[in-house]
Design an enzyme around this catalytic site. Structure first.
Site, PDB file in Angstrom:
ATOM      1  CG  HIS A  26      -1.834  -1.228   1.219  1.00 35.88           C
ATOM      2  ND1 HIS A  26      -2.726  -1.492   0.207  1.00 35.88           N
ATOM      3  CD2 HIS A  26      -1.951  -2.253   2.080  1.00 35.88           C
ATOM      4  CE1 HIS A  26      -3.358  -2.623   0.460  1.00 35.88           C
ATOM      5  NE2 HIS A  26      -2.907  -3.105   1.593  1.00 35.88           N
ATOM      6  CG  ASP A  58     -15.367  -3.166   6.544  1.00 36.72           C
ATOM      7  OD1 ASP A  58     -14.938  -2.819   5.443  1.00 36.72           O
ATOM      8  OD2 ASP A  58     -15.595  -4.347   6.849  1.00 36.72           O
ATOM      9  CG  ASP A 108      -5.531  -5.497   1.202  1.00 42.10           C
ATOM     10  OD1 ASP A 108      -4.420  -5.768   1.680  1.00 42.10           O
ATOM     11  OD2 ASP A 108      -6.100  -4.396   1.413  1.00 42.10           O
TER      12      ASP A 108
HETATM   13  N1  56B Z   1     -12.349  -4.419   7.949  1.00 41.70           N
HETATM   14  C1  56B Z   1     -11.592  -3.439   7.434  1.00 41.70           C
HETATM   15  N2  56B Z   1     -12.194  -2.292   7.074  1.00 41.70           N
HETATM   16  C2  56B Z   1     -11.402  -1.335   6.555  1.00 41.70           C
HETATM   17  C3  56B Z   1     -10.030  -1.460   6.388  1.00 41.70           C
HETATM   18  C4  56B Z   1      -9.579  -0.237   5.835  1.00 41.70           C
HETATM   19  C5  56B Z   1      -8.213   0.174   5.461  1.00 41.70           C
HETATM   20  N3  56B Z   1      -7.152  -0.666   5.933  1.00 41.70           N
HETATM   21  C6  56B Z   1      -6.137  -0.941   4.975  1.00 41.70           C
HETATM   22  C7  56B Z   1      -4.996  -0.087   5.173  1.00 41.70           C
HETATM   23  C8  56B Z   1      -3.905  -0.813   5.405  1.00 41.70           C
HETATM   24  C9  56B Z   1      -4.219  -2.211   5.548  1.00 41.70           C
HETATM   25  O1  56B Z   1      -3.388  -3.001   4.787  1.00 41.70           O
HETATM   26  C10 56B Z   1      -5.619  -2.347   5.072  1.00 41.70           C
HETATM   27  O2  56B Z   1      -5.648  -2.916   3.819  1.00 41.70           O
HETATM   28  C11 56B Z   1     -10.701   0.577   5.672  1.00 41.70           C
HETATM   29  N4  56B Z   1     -11.762  -0.115   6.111  1.00 41.70           N
HETATM   30  C12 56B Z   1     -13.182   0.232   6.050  1.00 41.70           C
HETATM   31  O3  56B Z   1     -13.627  -0.167   4.752  1.00 41.70           O
HETATM   32  C13 56B Z   1     -14.656   0.728   4.314  1.00 41.70           C
HETATM   33  C14 56B Z   1     -14.144   1.448   3.088  1.00 41.70           C
HETATM   34  O4  56B Z   1     -14.137   0.533   2.031  1.00 41.70           O
HETATM   35  P1  56B Z   1     -13.986   1.131   0.525  1.00 41.70           P
HETATM   36  O5  56B Z   1     -15.225   2.048   0.335  1.00 41.70           O
HETATM   37  O6  56B Z   1     -13.980  -0.102  -0.337  1.00 41.70           O
HETATM   38  O7  56B Z   1     -12.701   1.924   0.487  1.00 41.70           O
HETATM   39  C15 56B Z   1     -14.895   1.690   5.468  1.00 41.70           C
HETATM   40  O8  56B Z   1     -15.861   1.158   6.343  1.00 41.70           O
HETATM   41  C16 56B Z   1     -13.540   1.686   6.161  1.00 41.70           C
HETATM   42  O9  56B Z   1     -13.642   2.075   7.516  1.00 41.70           O
HETATM   43  C17 56B Z   1      -9.416  -2.686   6.767  1.00 41.70           C
HETATM   44  O10 56B Z   1      -8.205  -2.915   6.667  1.00 41.70           O
HETATM   45  N5  56B Z   1     -10.247  -3.635   7.289  1.00 41.70           N
END
Ligand code: 56B
Length: 341
Positions: free
Chosen positions: A53, A239, A319
């Protein structure tokens, strides 16, 4: 001292009483088996947080920890009413959507010399300054901008008054315990108290609080102040994407009635019965997937305890959901406009 319910116990209780969402144990086992070969790959490991990332900080210092705190304080509600017109941010010749658009706006501000990750700055930001930092490259603004302004001021003041202006002080006070850090966050930052009442019982998800602990662990690379020996005690982060991918992978199911509401784009309220069932069953389903993964490795005689936990499973599934948007287009995500996820 306030009692904070355990998200894992809440999830078990919700899954046992859920009417419109069910966890498919066999499906969870199949997902665990399908992940078996992936667990040892880079994208499943802690290092993936930085290597996969480009917007995440490269460093593991105070500034990087403060970047994580700011981003996770605002890490909610990026979805738009129409998929084709949504909040987008262009940064270094690339256009970002959803969660990554938030990160792009933060990095754009830092490049412009705006100290957006400093508590002394965001504690006194005006609404106009917040609108400027998080301006969109489309007609659609970042949702809940007024709430975001209020939360920035509120959490900035707490950081200044109680933690010397940096979240790293809070991390040090947790003495390398994820649970202690989780409780310090819940005790001091009200906007992180992601709770509900279900069947007359107070339940919790603590999605942003738990992801803040997890992202702190990740940005510090699991070392020094971030070497949490109890990181496996966290659950996945409930989420609106993880439920979508669990249903897509057939580890979780919605009733026909609920699926119809989701397909119609029903706007749920935070705390609605269906919303609580979706979030609680997602956490419980992933706990089962983790358990099955551990069992598969035990059987193969390969202790992978330090490689498998809900945080790494969550990152992988999130991811995956991002990378498989097209295949998942028939599985609707649940729509709630709130500050919790
Ligand atoms: N369960 C879970 N929810 C996560 C994340 C992340 C960001 N983490 C990343 C950053 C570094 C790490 O490597 C992760 O890849 C954002 N969200 C949630 O997703 C939603 C947005 O979705 P979209 O509209 O598609 O972008 C929103 O509710 C947001 O709060 C996670 O990791 N896990």
């Amino acid at each position: 001292m306030e009692v904070f319910p355990s998200p894992l116990e809440s999830a078990k209780f919700i899954a046992e009483h859920s009417k419109d969402v069910s966890v498919d144990e066999e499906g969870a086992r199949r997902v665990a088996e399908s992940l078996f070969d992936k667990v040892s790959a880079a994208e499943f490991g802690l290092a993936g947080w930085k290597s996969l990332h480009e917007l995440n900080p490269r460093a593991a210092d105070k500034e990087a920890v403060d970047w994580v705190f700011l981003v996770d304080t605002l890490n909610f509600s990026f979805w738009s009413e129409q998929e084709e017109c949504k909040y987008l941010v262009k940064y270094k010749d690339k256009t970002y959507s959803g969660y990554w658009s938030l990160c792009a706006a933060v990095n754009r501000a830092l490049d412009d010399g705006i100290p957006i990750t400093s508590a002394s700055y965001f504690a006194t930001m005006t609404l106009d300054q917040v609108r400027h930092v998080f301006r969109s490259d489309t007609e659609v603004p970042l949702p809940l901008i007024e709430e975001r302004h209020r939360m920035l001021n509120e959490s900035g003041i707490v950081l200044l008054e109680k933690f010397g202006g940096s979240f790293l002080t809070c991390v040090k006070m947790s003495e390398k315990s994820a649970q202690k850090l989780l409780h310090l966050i819940l005790e001091n930052f009200p906007s992180y108290r992601d709770e509900a009442v279900f069947e007359k019982k107070k339940v919790s998800f603590y999605k942003r609080a738990q992801i803040l602990v997890a992202d702190t662990w990740s940005v510090l690379e699991g070392k020094g102040d971030g070497s949490f020996d109890d990181i496996s005690s966290l659950t996945i982060f409930a989420d609106y994407r993880i439920p979508q991918v669990l249903v897509h992978l057939k580890a979780m199911k919605y009733s026909e009635k609920l699926m119809k509401k989701l397909r119609e784009g029903t706007l749920f309220q935070s705390g609605d019965k269906e919303e609580v069932e979706i979030r609680g069953c997602s956490i419980w389903c992933c706990a089962l997937i983790c358990k099955h993964l551990q069992e598969v490795y035990q059987k193969k005689g390969r202790g992978m305890h330090e490689k498998i936990n809900a945080v790494l499973l969550d990152y992988y599934l999130w991811d995956y959901a991002r990378d498989h948007r097209a295949e998942m287009k028939d599985i609707p995500f649940h729509r709630v406009r709130c500050i919790y996820y």
